[in-house]
Write an enzyme that holds these catalytic residues in place. Structure first.
Site, PDB file in Angstrom:
ATOM      1  CG  HIS A 199      -2.832   2.730  -1.890  1.00 17.53           C
ATOM      2  ND1 HIS A 199      -2.787   2.517  -0.538  1.00 17.53           N
ATOM      3  CD2 HIS A 199      -3.959   2.122  -2.329  1.00 17.53           C
ATOM      4  CE1 HIS A 199      -3.866   1.820  -0.180  1.00 17.53           C
ATOM      5  NE2 HIS A 199      -4.583   1.573  -1.232  1.00 17.53           N
ATOM      6  CG  ASP A 219       7.718   3.942   1.351  1.00 19.30           C
ATOM      7  OD1 ASP A 219       7.410   3.733   2.547  1.00 19.30           O
ATOM      8  OD2 ASP A 219       7.982   3.024   0.547  1.00 19.30           O
ATOM      9  CG  ASN A 235       0.420  -4.205  13.291  1.00 16.55           C
ATOM     10  OD1 ASN A 235       0.611  -3.411  14.201  1.00 16.55           O
ATOM     11  ND2 ASN A 235      -0.157  -3.874  12.150  1.00 16.55           N
ATOM     12  CD  GLU A 293      -0.779   0.222  17.828  1.00 19.63           C
ATOM     13  OE1 GLU A 293      -0.098   1.198  18.157  1.00 19.63           O
ATOM     14  OE2 GLU A 293      -1.840   0.292  17.155  1.00 19.63           O
ATOM     15  CD  GLN A 345      -2.500  -1.286   2.672  1.00 16.07           C
ATOM     16  OE1 GLN A 345      -3.543  -0.698   2.937  1.00 16.07           O
ATOM     17  NE2 GLN A 345      -1.853  -2.015   3.563  1.00 16.07           N
ATOM     18  CG  ASN A 346       4.007   1.133   2.480  1.00 14.82           C
ATOM     19  OD1 ASN A 346       2.908   1.307   3.002  1.00 14.82           O
ATOM     20  ND2 ASN A 346       4.961   0.413   3.049  1.00 14.82           N
ATOM     21  CB  CYS A 373      -1.414  14.445 -17.849  1.00 15.35           C
ATOM     22  SG  CYS A 373      -2.247  15.854 -18.586  1.00 15.35           S
ATOM     23  CB  THR A 420      -1.400  -2.966   6.786  1.00 12.03           C
ATOM     24  OG1 THR A 420      -2.526  -2.185   6.379  1.00 12.03           O
ATOM     25  CG2 THR A 420      -1.784  -4.438   6.825  1.00 12.03           C
ATOM     26  CB  ALA A 435       8.253  -4.673  10.349  1.00 10.60           C
TER      27      ALA A 435
HETATM   28  N1  APR Z   1       6.533  -2.689  12.926  1.00  6.52           N
HETATM   29  C1  APR Z   1       5.342  -3.328  12.674  1.00  6.52           C
HETATM   30  N2  APR Z   1       4.129  -2.683  12.619  1.00  6.52           N
HETATM   31  C2  APR Z   1       4.143  -1.353  12.844  1.00  6.52           C
HETATM   32  C3  APR Z   1       5.337  -0.631  13.139  1.00  6.52           C
HETATM   33  C4  APR Z   1       6.573  -1.369  13.169  1.00  6.52           C
HETATM   34  N3  APR Z   1       7.736  -0.776  13.425  1.00  6.52           N
HETATM   35  N4  APR Z   1       5.006   0.687  13.317  1.00  6.52           N
HETATM   36  C5  APR Z   1       3.652   0.781  13.136  1.00  6.52           C
HETATM   37  N5  APR Z   1       3.137  -0.441  12.856  1.00  6.52           N
HETATM   38  C6  APR Z   1       1.751  -0.766  12.526  1.00  6.52           C
HETATM   39  C7  APR Z   1       0.695  -0.030  13.324  1.00  6.52           C
HETATM   40  O1  APR Z   1       0.381  -0.729  14.517  1.00  6.52           O
HETATM   41  C8  APR Z   1      -0.486  -0.009  12.346  1.00  6.52           C
HETATM   42  O2  APR Z   1      -1.292  -1.170  12.507  1.00  6.52           O
HETATM   43  O3  APR Z   1       1.549  -0.379  11.184  1.00  6.52           O
HETATM   44  C9  APR Z   1       0.182  -0.053  10.973  1.00  6.52           C
HETATM   45  C10 APR Z   1       0.118   1.244  10.182  1.00  6.52           C
HETATM   46  O4  APR Z   1      -1.231   1.496   9.902  1.00  6.52           O
HETATM   47  P1  APR Z   1      -1.672   2.817   9.095  1.00  6.52           P
HETATM   48  O5  APR Z   1      -0.961   3.986   9.613  1.00  6.52           O
HETATM   49  O6  APR Z   1      -3.158   2.817   9.100  1.00  6.52           O
HETATM   50  O7  APR Z   1      -1.111   2.557   7.610  1.00  6.52           O
HETATM   51  P2  APR Z   1      -1.680   1.583   6.451  1.00  6.52           P
HETATM   52  O8  APR Z   1      -2.376   0.408   7.008  1.00  6.52           O
HETATM   53  O9  APR Z   1      -0.584   1.350   5.520  1.00  6.52           O
HETATM   54  O10 APR Z   1      -2.761   2.568   5.754  1.00  6.52           O
HETATM   55  C11 APR Z   1      -3.422   2.118   4.608  1.00  6.52           C
HETATM   56  O11 APR Z   1      -4.394   4.275   4.258  1.00  6.52           O
HETATM   57  O12 APR Z   1      -3.995   6.494   4.487  1.00  6.52           O
HETATM   58  C12 APR Z   1      -4.170   5.497   3.559  1.00  6.52           C
HETATM   59  O13 APR Z   1      -3.332   5.294   1.349  1.00  6.52           O
HETATM   60  C13 APR Z   1      -2.932   5.322   2.694  1.00  6.52           C
HETATM   61  O14 APR Z   1      -1.795   3.281   2.060  1.00  6.52           O
HETATM   62  C14 APR Z   1      -2.403   3.953   3.134  1.00  6.52           C
HETATM   63  C15 APR Z   1      -3.635   3.252   3.625  1.00  6.52           C
END
Ligand code: APR
Length: 251
Positions: free
Chosen positions: A126, A105, A224, A226, A102-103, A134, A199, A242
């Protein structure tokens, strides 16, 4: 999470013929890239509706480009971490691994290149921070030059038709590229194991990559910091960072 959990998940990953690795912002957190919803997350500081929707861009393209320019500079100072590198090595070392992220970066792609793998094989659901599209003819192109967002007249323009360019990312309310999404869903449906890293699994249709895989019988291994909505369906819900856990699973 015990050493035995890691050992059993590792064995499951190594013996699987087809593996889908599905990642979110958490895999890049240890590289210094802010997540979206966690502590210090982008959506804690900024309003998504002001910066990451087609309406926001129509309203104020200068503000949106300024923000994406800031994110690009931030990411350009970051490097892939141990989790990106372990995933890249794993994918380059054997057939049957599909990486879906989903990243935006580009850190998975950088790690893939460094591991001698195929960065173009990364399914980026994404889009990318380092590309532009464009707003009139739809032409896409890499775009990593600094953006002068001082006025609407200085914003980047399409070389083909002269119309305004926009960041080549998928904004809220927009559909994903069907070719990329279909390829991700196909890989999910035929996976033996789905490794889900960093995620919150809250954003659709991306989060369906993991649930489709689980529904099709794949073993879910979640890494994760959390608990997430996927933790309950994961055979292995590995709690922690991670950068520490993924190399132990894949190297
Ligand atoms: N190691 C493992 N997990 C981690 C770490 C880490 N160091 N740091 C944070 N996390 C976990 C958090 O607990 C959370 O569950 O990563 C997750 C990040 O979640 P989000 O911030 O919601 O990101 P993501 O799931 O990628 O968002 C999905 O939402 O905003 C839109 O388009 C954007 O691609 C993105 C999509």
């Amino acid at each position: 999470m015990s050493d035995d959990d890691i050992a059993r998940a590792r064995e499951r990953l190594r013996s699987a013929a087809r593996v889908v690795v599905f990642t979110g912002a958490g895999v890049s957190a240890e590289s210094g890239v802010p997540t979206f919803r966690g502590a210090g997350g982008l959506w804690r500081e900024f309003r998504a509706e002001d910066l990451a929707t087609p309406e926001a861009f129509a309203r104020d393209p200068r503000l949106v480009w300024e923000w994406y320019g800031w994110r690009r500079e931030l990411v350009a100072r970051c490097a892939p971490n141990a989790a990106h590198d372990a995933i890249a090595r794993f994918a380059a070392s054997r057939p049957g691994v599909t990486l879906v992220t989903q990243n935006v970066d580009g850190l998975h792609q950088r790690a893939a290149r460094a591991a001698g793998g195929n960065d173009a094989a990364v399914l980026a659901l994404h889009g990318t921070l380092f590309g532009a599209r464009c707003t009139r003819c739809g032409q896409r192109a890499p775009h990593d030059t600094p953006v002068d967002a001082t006025s609407p007249d200085t914003l980047p323009r399409c070389e083909a038709c002269g119309a305004l360019l926009r960041p080549d990312v998928v904004w809220f309310g927009e559909t994903l590229d069907p070719r990329v999404l279909d390829a991700a869903f196909d890989a999910a449906r035929s996976a033996d194991v789905c490794l889900v890293v960093g995620t919150s699994a809250l954003v659709q249709p991306a989060a369906s990559v993991a649930t489709l895989a689980a529904r099709a019988g794949a073993t879910l291994v979640e890494v994760n910091a959390e608990e997430t909505p996927l933790s309950g369906v994961a055979a292995f819900a590995l709690r922690g960072r991670a950068g520490e856990i993924v190399p132990r699973l894949l190297d």
